[in-house]
Design a protein around this motif. Structure first.
Motif, PDB file in Angstrom:
ATOM      1  N   ASP A 101       8.342   7.874   1.463  1.00  0.00           N
ATOM      2  CA  ASP A 101       7.075   7.267   1.046  1.00  0.00           C
ATOM      3  C   ASP A 101       6.299   6.739   2.246  1.00  0.00           C
ATOM      4  O   ASP A 101       5.064   6.831   2.295  1.00  0.00           O
ATOM      5  N   ARG A 130      -1.365  10.067   5.074  1.00  0.00           N
ATOM      6  CA  ARG A 130      -2.638   9.723   4.425  1.00  0.00           C
ATOM      7  C   ARG A 130      -3.521   8.889   5.336  1.00  0.00           C
ATOM      8  O   ARG A 130      -4.735   9.092   5.417  1.00  0.00           O
ATOM      9  N   GLU A 146      -7.184   9.720   6.859  1.00  0.00           N
ATOM     10  CA  GLU A 146      -8.319   8.813   6.655  1.00  0.00           C
ATOM     11  C   GLU A 146      -8.971   8.471   7.999  1.00  0.00           C
ATOM     12  O   GLU A 146     -10.200   8.496   8.126  1.00  0.00           O
ATOM     13  N   ALA A 168       4.755   9.725   4.041  1.00  0.00           N
ATOM     14  CA  ALA A 168       3.588  10.208   3.296  1.00  0.00           C
ATOM     15  C   ALA A 168       2.399   9.270   3.488  1.00  0.00           C
ATOM     16  O   ALA A 168       1.251   9.716   3.629  1.00  0.00           O
ATOM     17  N   LEU A 169       2.657   7.964   3.510  1.00  0.00           N
ATOM     18  CA  LEU A 169       1.586   6.996   3.741  1.00  0.00           C
ATOM     19  C   LEU A 169       1.010   7.177   5.144  1.00  0.00           C
ATOM     20  O   LEU A 169      -0.210   7.138   5.328  1.00  0.00           O
ATOM     21  N   THR A 200       0.845  -1.196   0.000  1.00  0.00           N
ATOM     22  CA  THR A 200       0.000   0.000   0.000  1.00  0.00           C
ATOM     23  C   THR A 200       0.877   1.240   0.000  1.00  0.00           C
ATOM     24  O   THR A 200       1.878   1.306   0.716  1.00  0.00           O
ATOM     25  N   ARG A 201       0.492   2.246  -0.816  1.00  0.00           N
ATOM     26  CA  ARG A 201       1.323   3.446  -0.962  1.00  0.00           C
ATOM     27  C   ARG A 201       0.513   4.694  -0.647  1.00  0.00           C
ATOM     28  O   ARG A 201      -0.721   4.661  -0.557  1.00  0.00           O
ATOM     29  N   ALA A 202       1.242   5.801  -0.512  1.00  0.00           N
ATOM     30  CA  ALA A 202       0.591   7.071  -0.184  1.00  0.00           C
ATOM     31  C   ALA A 202      -0.358   7.527  -1.277  1.00  0.00           C
ATOM     32  O   ALA A 202      -1.312   8.263  -1.007  1.00  0.00           O
ATOM     33  N   ASP A 203      -0.120   7.100  -2.524  1.00  0.00           N
ATOM     34  CA  ASP A 203      -1.005   7.510  -3.620  1.00  0.00           C
ATOM     35  C   ASP A 203      -2.118   6.502  -3.873  1.00  0.00           C
ATOM     36  O   ASP A 203      -2.817   6.578  -4.887  1.00  0.00           O
ATOM     37  N   SER A 204      -2.304   5.546  -2.958  1.00  0.00           N
ATOM     38  CA  SER A 204      -3.412   4.601  -3.079  1.00  0.00           C
ATOM     39  C   SER A 204      -4.736   5.339  -2.925  1.00  0.00           C
ATOM     40  O   SER A 204      -4.806   6.404  -2.304  1.00  0.00           O
ATOM     41  N   THR A 205      -5.785   4.768  -3.461  1.00  0.00           N
ATOM     42  CA  THR A 205      -7.103   5.376  -3.329  1.00  0.00           C
ATOM     43  C   THR A 205      -7.560   5.309  -1.871  1.00  0.00           C
ATOM     44  O   THR A 205      -7.059   4.488  -1.075  1.00  0.00           O
TER      45      THR A 205
END
Length: 243
Positions: A167, A174, A178, A170-171, A124-129
């Protein structure tokens, strides 16, 4: 100190077995044992760690690569070192050893530590939905996701390039965003309960639980759906009842 005194092999033989197990030099500067010790140092003192000295984080790190000796191999094409499936072996060994040592007495649940070891190589990455992030949080557990990020961060700190953590930071940001929105992540967060299903003909048992789990999947996809009206409208009829 335990290793030098000869006690490590008696108390934690699977940890002692990591010594001398080489790793790919493009990513690592140490064998599996010394890499793990470096990661433990980070868990105790790195300023980016959110749970410094936490028993579950420390033990999660101690066991995150303990499956590597059993899984060590060479890629058939280029001969590079591989450790395919080591996470699953690490999970099993962590659960077994910590259950044996009754680790809950020091604030570390064996299942939590096993989960940290099993999931430390998440993708799972920071740019995941947002949807993907919510599924990740739910799979790991709200109470463990921050600790898992600490394990991953300390793992990175003990690799060839310890600065490669942007990264992960950043995750973390996020995920914190959330969580601050308080999305539904478990059945107890739903706008309806098992009582509502009982009133509509469900019987106590697995079918009721399965239906609540199905509804949870719908609202994880889109948290705005978590309303009593939407959930009741999308309720499946109980078994044996016509649509």
């Amino acid at each position: 100190m335990l290793r030098e005194a000869g006690a490590l092999e008696k108390l934690f033989p699977e940890v002692a077995g990591m010594s001398g197990v080489d790793q790919p030099r493009e990513y690592h500067i140490a064998d599996v044992f010394d890499h793990t010790m470096m990661a433990l140092d980070a868990a105790a003192a790195d300023p980016l760690v959110q749970h410094p000295g936490d028993a579950e984080v420390m033990l999660g790190i101690l066991y995150h690569d303990v499956g590597k000796p059993a899984c060590a191999g060479r890629h058939p094409e280029d001969g590079r070192i591989t450790f395919y499936g080591h996470q699953s072996v690490s999970e099993e060994k962590a659960r077994e050893r910590l259950t044996h040592w009754r680790s809950p007495m020091i604030g570390a649940e064996p299942e939590n530590v096993a989960r940290l070891a099993a999931r430390h190589m998440f993708d799972t990455r920071a740019d995941s939905t947002g949807r993907a992030l919510r599924r990740f949080i739910r799979a790991v557990g709200v109470e463990l996701v921050g600790k898992l990020l600490d394990v991953a961060l300390c793992d990175r700190r003990a690799q060839r390039d310890p600065s490669r953590v942007d990264d992960l930071l950043a995750l973390r940001e996020r995920i914190e965003m959330e969580l601050s929105a308080k999305p539904p992540l478990s059945v107890k967060d739903l706008a309806i309960s098992g009582r509502d299903l009982l009133e509509r003909g469900y019987k106590p048992g697995p079918a009721l639980g399965n239906e609540l789990a199905r509804l949870l999947e719908l609202v994880i996809e889109e948290p705005a759906r978590n309303t009593r009206e939407f959930l009741l409208e999308n309720l499946s009829p109980p078994a044996g009842q016509a649509d």
